[in-house]
Structure formats: structure tokens, C-alpha cells
Design a protein around this motif. Structure first.
Motif, PDB file in Angstrom:
ATOM      1  N   THR A  78       6.598  15.394  -8.523  1.00 62.41           N
ATOM      2  CA  THR A  78       7.500  16.233  -9.305  1.00 62.41           C
ATOM      3  C   THR A  78       6.993  16.222 -10.753  1.00 62.41           C
ATOM      4  OG1 THR A  78       8.936  14.390  -9.884  1.00 62.41           O
ATOM      5  CG2 THR A  78       9.471  15.599  -7.844  1.00 62.41           C
ATOM      6  N   ALA A  79       7.606  17.026 -11.596  1.00 57.22           N
ATOM      7  CA  ALA A  79       7.251  17.001 -13.023  1.00 57.22           C
ATOM      8  C   ALA A  79       7.492  15.608 -13.593  1.00 57.22           C
ATOM      9  CB  ALA A  79       8.046  18.049 -13.788  1.00 57.22           C
ATOM     10  N   GLY A  80       8.593  14.976 -13.193  1.00 58.35           N
ATOM     11  CA  GLY A  80       8.871  13.612 -13.645  1.00 58.35           C
ATOM     12  C   GLY A  80       7.820  12.631 -13.157  1.00 58.35           C
ATOM     13  N   GLY A  81       7.312  12.848 -11.946  1.00 55.82           N
ATOM     14  CA  GLY A  81       6.254  12.001 -11.410  1.00 55.82           C
ATOM     15  C   GLY A  81       4.971  12.140 -12.202  1.00 55.82           C
ATOM     16  N   ARG A  82       4.668  13.351 -12.631  1.00 59.86           N
ATOM     17  CA  ARG A  82       3.472  13.556 -13.455  1.00 59.86           C
ATOM     18  C   ARG A  82       3.596  12.856 -14.805  1.00 59.86           C
ATOM     19  NH1 ARG A  82       0.096  16.745 -10.942  1.00 59.86           N
ATOM     20  NH2 ARG A  82       0.884  18.192  -9.384  1.00 59.86           N
ATOM     21  N   ARG A  83       4.789  12.931 -15.392  1.00 59.37           N
ATOM     22  CA  ARG A  83       5.012  12.229 -16.676  1.00 59.37           C
ATOM     23  C   ARG A  83       4.915  10.716 -16.471  1.00 59.37           C
ATOM     24  NH1 ARG A  83       8.856  16.297 -17.048  1.00 59.37           N
ATOM     25  NH2 ARG A  83      10.500  14.893 -16.338  1.00 59.37           N
ATOM     26  N   THR A  84       5.488  10.232 -15.392  1.00 63.66           N
ATOM     27  CA  THR A  84       5.435   8.800 -15.094  1.00 63.66           C
ATOM     28  C   THR A  84       4.000   8.353 -14.879  1.00 63.66           C
ATOM     29  OG1 THR A  84       7.651   8.825 -14.164  1.00 63.66           O
ATOM     30  CG2 THR A  84       6.230   6.999 -13.498  1.00 63.66           C
ATOM     31  N   LEU A  85       3.224   9.149 -14.145  1.00 68.21           N
ATOM     32  CA  LEU A  85       1.824   8.815 -13.910  1.00 68.21           C
ATOM     33  C   LEU A  85       1.048   8.754 -15.228  1.00 68.21           C
ATOM     34  CD1 LEU A  85      -0.572   8.248 -12.084  1.00 68.21           C
ATOM     35  CD2 LEU A  85      -0.775  10.732 -11.706  1.00 68.21           C
ATOM     36  N   ALA A  90      -1.606   5.196 -19.258  1.00 73.57           N
ATOM     37  CA  ALA A  90      -1.706   4.647 -20.618  1.00 73.57           C
ATOM     38  C   ALA A  90      -1.456   3.146 -20.608  1.00 73.57           C
ATOM     39  CB  ALA A  90      -0.723   5.358 -21.541  1.00 73.57           C
ATOM     40  N   SER A  91      -0.451   2.712 -19.868  1.00 72.67           N
ATOM     41  CA  SER A  91      -0.151   1.278 -19.772  1.00 72.67           C
ATOM     42  C   SER A  91      -1.307   0.526 -19.130  1.00 72.67           C
ATOM     43  CB  SER A  91       1.121   1.045 -18.954  1.00 72.67           C
ATOM     44  OG  SER A  91       2.227   1.573 -19.626  1.00 72.67           O
ATOM     45  N   TRP A  92      -1.897   1.118 -18.084  1.00 73.66           N
ATOM     46  CA  TRP A  92      -3.018   0.476 -17.394  1.00 73.66           C
ATOM     47  C   TRP A  92      -4.213   0.331 -18.339  1.00 73.66           C
ATOM     48  CZ3 TRP A  92      -4.188  -2.678 -13.827  1.00 73.66           C
ATOM     49  CH2 TRP A  92      -5.519  -2.861 -13.467  1.00 73.66           C
ATOM     50  N   GLN A  93      -4.505   1.351 -19.137  1.00 74.75           N
ATOM     51  CA  GLN A  93      -5.622   1.275 -20.073  1.00 74.75           C
ATOM     52  C   GLN A  93      -5.423   0.125 -21.057  1.00 74.75           C
ATOM     53  OE1 GLN A  93      -8.513   2.942 -19.965  1.00 74.75           O
ATOM     54  NE2 GLN A  93      -7.775   3.879 -18.082  1.00 74.75           N
ATOM     55  N   GLU A  94      -4.222   0.018 -21.574  1.00 73.97           N
ATOM     56  CA  GLU A  94      -3.924  -1.063 -22.510  1.00 73.97           C
ATOM     57  C   GLU A  94      -4.039  -2.426 -21.837  1.00 73.97           C
ATOM     58  OE1 GLU A  94      -0.236  -2.653 -25.304  1.00 73.97           O
ATOM     59  OE2 GLU A  94      -0.143  -0.638 -24.458  1.00 73.97           O
ATOM     60  N   PHE A  95      -3.451  -2.551 -20.656  1.00 69.98           N
ATOM     61  CA  PHE A  95      -3.479  -3.817 -19.921  1.00 69.98           C
ATOM     62  C   PHE A  95      -4.905  -4.206 -19.549  1.00 69.98           C
ATOM     63  CE2 PHE A  95      -3.504  -5.982 -15.774  1.00 69.98           C
ATOM     64  CZ  PHE A  95      -2.831  -7.144 -16.113  1.00 69.98           C
TER      65      PHE A  95
END
Length: 113
Positions: A78-85, A90-95
């Protein structure tokens, strides 16, 4: 790969697989396996409950479709799923950058002169 290593990341992996388009559950499992070079061979008892959880969260929607003459539930972002992804990426890159600073090189950094 240890199942514990996936803890907290399965949802993001499922969202990433669905980014390319709608898929039925078995195709999702096969895509995880293929994209990981066989490292992620997850049982249906892990994947289907996660897909239902993502659907309840509003990140994935599902519909029944006919695939190869069989009725299958097909999932899509969904659109919300795309935003969540996007947020998960971004979180994964930082981690991963933080972990890389510790585990990426066995030699400690040189001390300032």
C-alpha cells in the motif's frame, strides 16, 4: 542464516520483496530465498503470519486471484507500506553503518597524532 538474525527485520524484507509488484505467498517465500542466495529459506509458518500482521498494519493489502488455475491470496504494498519501507531502509543504513564501524575491520583506527 540464524533465524534470530532476522529478528526485527522480517517485515522490512517482506515489504522489499513486494516492492516489485503483487505476489502470492509462495512466490514471496521463493523470492526471499532467491534474493538471499538460499540463505533465507523461511517456513510458511513464519511468512504468512507476518503477511497478516503487515496487512493489519495497513502496509500490505491482499486479494484473491487465480494463479496457474488455482485460487491464491495475492499481496501488494500500500502507499503506507511504501512509506514504511523507505523508513526501514533509512534505519537500516544507519544501523549497518554503525555496526560496520565495529565489525567491518579487525584493526582499530589509528590514534590521532
Amino acid at each position: 542464516m540464524k533465524a534470530q538474525a532476522l529478528h526485527g527485520h522480517l517485515d522490512a524484507l517482506l515489504l522489499a520483496v513486494l516492492e516489485s509488484g503483487a505476489m502470492h505467498g509462495y512466490a514471496i517465500i521463493e523470492a526471499l530465498k532467491a534474493r538471499s542466495g538460499g540463505s533465507l529459506d523461511l517456513p510458511t509458518g513464519t511468512v504468512y503470519p507476518a503477511l497478516r500482521r503487515l496487512e493489519r498494519a495497513g502496509w500490505v493489502s491482499s486479494d484473491w486471484s487465480v494463479v496457474n488455475g488455482r485460487q491464491r491470496r495475492t499481496y501488494q504494498l500500500t502507499a503506507g507500506g511504501r512509506r514504511t519501507l523507505a523508513g526501514e531502509r533509512a534505519s537500516w543504513q544507519e544501523f549497518s553503518a554503525t555496526v560496520q564501524a565495529f565489525l567491518g575491520d579487525a584493526r582499530p583506527p589509528a590514534a590521532p597524532a
